[in-house]
Write a protein that holds these residues in place. Sequence first.
Motif, PDB file in Angstrom:
ATOM      1  N   ALA A 104      -6.240   9.140   4.172  1.00  0.00           N
ATOM      2  CA  ALA A 104      -6.718  10.198   3.268  1.00  0.00           C
ATOM      3  C   ALA A 104      -7.159  11.423   4.078  1.00  0.00           C
ATOM      4  CB  ALA A 104      -7.882   9.664   2.429  1.00  0.00           C
ATOM      5  N   LEU A 105      -7.883  11.174   5.169  1.00  0.00           N
ATOM      6  CA  LEU A 105      -8.397  12.261   6.000  1.00  0.00           C
ATOM      7  C   LEU A 105      -7.250  13.032   6.650  1.00  0.00           C
ATOM      8  CD1 LEU A 105     -10.956  13.533   7.169  1.00  0.00           C
ATOM      9  CD2 LEU A 105     -10.897  11.863   8.995  1.00  0.00           C
ATOM     10  N   LEU A 106      -6.280  12.268   7.126  1.00  0.00           N
ATOM     11  CA  LEU A 106      -5.132  12.822   7.825  1.00  0.00           C
ATOM     12  C   LEU A 106      -4.320  13.748   6.905  1.00  0.00           C
ATOM     13  CD1 LEU A 106      -3.140  10.341   9.941  1.00  0.00           C
ATOM     14  CD2 LEU A 106      -1.873  11.717   8.346  1.00  0.00           C
ATOM     15  N   GLU A 107      -4.075  13.279   5.662  1.00  0.00           N
ATOM     16  CA  GLU A 107      -3.307  14.095   4.704  1.00  0.00           C
ATOM     17  C   GLU A 107      -4.050  15.383   4.382  1.00  0.00           C
ATOM     18  OE1 GLU A 107      -2.640  11.386   1.493  1.00  0.00           O
ATOM     19  OE2 GLU A 107      -1.227  10.184   2.672  1.00  0.00           O
ATOM     20  N   GLU A 108      -5.380  15.245   4.185  1.00  0.00           N
ATOM     21  CA  GLU A 108      -6.194  16.416   3.839  1.00  0.00           C
ATOM     22  C   GLU A 108      -6.144  17.454   4.967  1.00  0.00           C
ATOM     23  OE1 GLU A 108     -10.837  17.575   2.895  1.00  0.00           O
ATOM     24  OE2 GLU A 108     -10.354  15.532   3.503  1.00  0.00           O
ATOM     25  N   MET A 109      -6.234  16.973   6.224  1.00  0.00           N
ATOM     26  CA  MET A 109      -6.230  17.900   7.357  1.00  0.00           C
ATOM     27  C   MET A 109      -4.883  18.607   7.494  1.00  0.00           C
ATOM     28  SD  MET A 109      -8.247  15.856  10.307  1.00  0.00           S
ATOM     29  CE  MET A 109      -9.777  16.526  10.860  1.00  0.00           C
ATOM     30  N   LEU A 110      -3.803  17.846   7.374  1.00  0.00           N
ATOM     31  CA  LEU A 110      -2.471  18.454   7.504  1.00  0.00           C
ATOM     32  C   LEU A 110      -2.242  19.500   6.419  1.00  0.00           C
ATOM     33  CD1 LEU A 110      -0.223  15.428   8.527  1.00  0.00           C
ATOM     34  CD2 LEU A 110      -0.635  17.495   9.861  1.00  0.00           C
ATOM     35  N   GLU A 111      -2.788  19.233   5.242  1.00  0.00           N
ATOM     36  CA  GLU A 111      -2.607  20.156   4.120  1.00  0.00           C
ATOM     37  C   GLU A 111      -3.373  21.465   4.363  1.00  0.00           C
ATOM     38  OE1 GLU A 111      -3.982  20.193  -0.466  1.00  0.00           O
ATOM     39  OE2 GLU A 111      -3.419  18.226   0.348  1.00  0.00           O
ATOM     40  N   ASP A 130     -12.593  -4.700  12.130  1.00  0.00           N
ATOM     41  CA  ASP A 130     -11.725  -5.040  11.004  1.00  0.00           C
ATOM     42  C   ASP A 130     -12.421  -5.019   9.656  1.00  0.00           C
ATOM     43  OD1 ASP A 130     -13.365  -6.998  11.709  1.00  0.00           O
ATOM     44  OD2 ASP A 130     -11.914  -8.647  11.689  1.00  0.00           O
ATOM     45  N   SER A 131     -13.731  -4.724   9.625  1.00  0.00           N
ATOM     46  CA  SER A 131     -14.425  -4.828   8.345  1.00  0.00           C
ATOM     47  C   SER A 131     -14.044  -3.648   7.464  1.00  0.00           C
ATOM     48  CB  SER A 131     -15.936  -4.841   8.559  1.00  0.00           C
ATOM     49  OG  SER A 131     -16.330  -3.608   9.079  1.00  0.00           O
ATOM     50  N   SER A 132     -13.906  -3.898   6.174  1.00  0.00           N
ATOM     51  CA  SER A 132     -13.638  -2.796   5.255  1.00  0.00           C
ATOM     52  C   SER A 132     -14.976  -2.189   4.889  1.00  0.00           C
ATOM     53  CB  SER A 132     -12.955  -3.321   4.007  1.00  0.00           C
ATOM     54  OG  SER A 132     -13.915  -4.004   3.223  1.00  0.00           O
ATOM     55  N   ALA A 133     -14.955  -1.090   4.167  1.00  0.00           N
ATOM     56  CA  ALA A 133     -16.223  -0.427   3.845  1.00  0.00           C
ATOM     57  C   ALA A 133     -16.933  -1.114   2.684  1.00  0.00           C
ATOM     58  CB  ALA A 133     -15.972   1.028   3.527  1.00  0.00           C
ATOM     59  N   ASP A 185      -6.939   3.178   4.992  1.00  0.00           N
ATOM     60  CA  ASP A 185      -6.940   4.084   3.828  1.00  0.00           C
ATOM     61  C   ASP A 185      -7.797   5.311   4.125  1.00  0.00           C
ATOM     62  OD1 ASP A 185      -5.418   2.246   2.575  1.00  0.00           O
ATOM     63  OD2 ASP A 185      -7.040   1.358   1.388  1.00  0.00           O
ATOM     64  N   THR A 186      -8.967   5.066   4.721  1.00  0.00           N
ATOM     65  CA  THR A 186      -9.879   6.172   5.058  1.00  0.00           C
ATOM     66  C   THR A 186      -9.159   7.168   5.960  1.00  0.00           C
ATOM     67  OG1 THR A 186     -11.627   4.508   5.102  1.00  0.00           O
ATOM     68  CG2 THR A 186     -12.195   6.669   5.971  1.00  0.00           C
ATOM     69  N   VAL A 187      -8.492   6.636   6.994  1.00  0.00           N
ATOM     70  CA  VAL A 187      -7.821   7.494   7.963  1.00  0.00           C
ATOM     71  C   VAL A 187      -6.663   8.249   7.311  1.00  0.00           C
ATOM     72  CG1 VAL A 187      -6.439   7.487  10.088  1.00  0.00           C
ATOM     73  CG2 VAL A 187      -8.532   6.130   9.966  1.00  0.00           C
TER      74      VAL A 187
END
Length: 796
Positions: A533-540, A516-519, A529-531
């Motif tokens: 951002a990564l997910l949107e970038e990959m789909l794009e 549960d720790s944030s970065a 948030d990390t996931v």
Amino acid sequence: MQSLSWHHSLWHPGAFHGVFQKAIERAAPAESLAGRVLSLTDSITFSVFQYTARGLFERDKLTFSAQLTFQILLMNKEINPAELDFLLRYPAQPGVTSPVEFLSDHSWGGIKALSSMEEFRNLDRDIEGSAKRWKKFVESECPEKERFPQEWKNKSSLQRLCIMRALRPDRVPCAVRDFVEEKLGSKYVVGRSLDFATTFEESGPATPVFFILSPGVDPLKDVEKHGKKLGYTFNNRNLHNVSLGQGQEVVAEQALDLAAREGHWVILQNIHLVAKWLSSLEKKLEQHSEGSHPDFRVFISAEPAPCPESHIIPQGILENSIKVTSEAPTGMHANLHKALDNFSQDTLEMCSQEKEFRSILFTLCYFHAVVAERRKFGTQGWNRPYPFSTGDLTISVSVLYNYLENSSKVPYDDLRYLVGEIMYGGHITDDWDRRLCRTYLEEFIKPEMMEGELCLAPGFPLPGNMDYNGYHQYIDDALPPESPYLYGLHPNAEIGFLTQSSEQLLRTVLELQPRDSSAGEGGAGTREDTVKALLEEMLEKLPDEFNMAELMAKVEERTPYAVVALQECERMNILTAEIRRSLTELELGLRGELTMTSHMESLQNSLFLDVVPESWVRRSYPSTASLGSWFADLLARINELEAWTRDFSLPSTLWLGGFFNPQSILTAIMQTTARKNKWPLDKMMLQCDVTKKSREDFASAPREGAYIHGLFMEGARWDAQAGIITEARLKELTAAMPVVFIKAIPDDKQDSRALYPCPLYKTRQRGPTYVWTFNLRTKESPSKWVLAGVALLLQI
């Protein structure tokens, strides 16, 4: 991490209470309250560390002490979570080219990623600007002991670790050990194992001692030795030894009942062999834990489970026991002594052909030590790990004795065959490993042995006729220091193996981080948030699937090459469809529009940890890359396929590593040539000519066959000018090959002289990723490259 998983049930309240109490008693007194709290904290931390580390295998101890150190420092806010995140995750920028020759592109990707963090601004510029100083630093033997160049020597220990992670990943375990020592003290890194007497003092009627076994070690000798001192022996009938597995459960229960009453000791060996009885054993131990004779003791041994799913030892037994690991010695020196220890002066004197018998016996000891210890080099050592045992060695020596007694000449061929194909070869399941085993014996067991001209390793001649103690003394005096040379490997093999250990260490610590720790402040925000951002970038970035109907219509003639291209597009569609489906589903889940399932959870976890998700791996090609690099590689593969399927003419050079099934394109080369020349396919083979050029130098495909780029060589390198295999350069682990011209020829046309049959694998995992054998020219004996584990790889 086999042994770490024993500790999922480490802290039974009772066990923890005991350790806690003893730690308080051991804590040094202090004048002030603050001093006392410090002293107590220190004592409790170290006691918990010792209690746990005693039950860990050597390879896992550093993982545990690193995790302990990082968690303490995070809790005290002494380190920046974003820096720790970089160290563990290593989010290197993909697709960059290193401007300096002493750093790989992967290292430079890490430096670029670091340079975008405030604390590391201009690191990339400094390395380029003072390349000479940084080269000297990077190429030193133990850079973790050197001062960092320029202002970077003033950085914090963790910041220096981050830079080391990019520059010399193979030195990270040593640097982490130094970090633990600096932060927690040297007692947390000393590799001395606790002696048995100390462990025994902590045992009791309710606290058995549990030995976690490893091959080639008998920890119960310690119990017998200590028992003798205290008057517990088999002869005195107060030490009972039950080896489980042959219906001995009733005997074990009777021994426990008697011992609990009379205050005896009981040894229960190999309890993992009686899975069904273990719950009865747990109840029995529970029953005797109170009200028994105070001298009653139980010693248990079991092998660790190969994976967490196959754990069968009940939690109660594990929680209440003191867990102890005992491991076989490592290194050539210890293993060669250990091999020789299976014999005696009497053995050396038993054969009438004394000189021959002694020489070959010593050679077999060296052979045994080499094949057993070579495993530490991973897949460059052996494609698959094998359970060679001392039994293989002692039987081989018996065979040697029988042959020499019955023959006046030494039957070298027969001996090599029996030892290499039957005694040791009986374990071996991989053809290339069989070749390696055979080659060692061809180099070691031959007539030159008797002429004093044979070296078992560089600088280690086979000794002449000596007595038993003389051979032990010879090992101490003459064996060169531990290095890959003793195994016929290049020093790079050690760097490769250390780099892999380093990756594993950091990957495990990353997986152990609290979920549960944030970065951290100013870090990448929360896990979600990390996931996202990564997910949107990959789909794009993910291109549309190939339109198979359109492609089929475009193909005028279904040539072997066109068939391969269509198959590859179909495989790619299956993979990209799953990527798009699973990412879209997770996106909806994170928005709250779908219920999160366990599949979505594990996908989210993989994206966060930068590993390729399981459902993608199943539809993918073998790869050892992290998710970021894997995805960049996937897009490159799609690009190549798009270019090829525009008009289906063969590309000027083929990227063999970009195929799901590289065998299919190599077979297509043979089929095309066979059809053209009307040759029978089963009488053909591929010929491999290494050119002097790179892919940019080719404008069109050859008239026959194909040009192939993107191969790497591990264990040696290709000398383009001379056109032969040659020694690798130090620290260049996988040298790029020039373009290779592959064409099909009738197999009777192949000139097999001065060739090394070199296996080609898809990844560094070797073994099951085997593709083909390419015959490469060599001036030196091919056996040199066999022992060095030389192979071609399609990706690194």
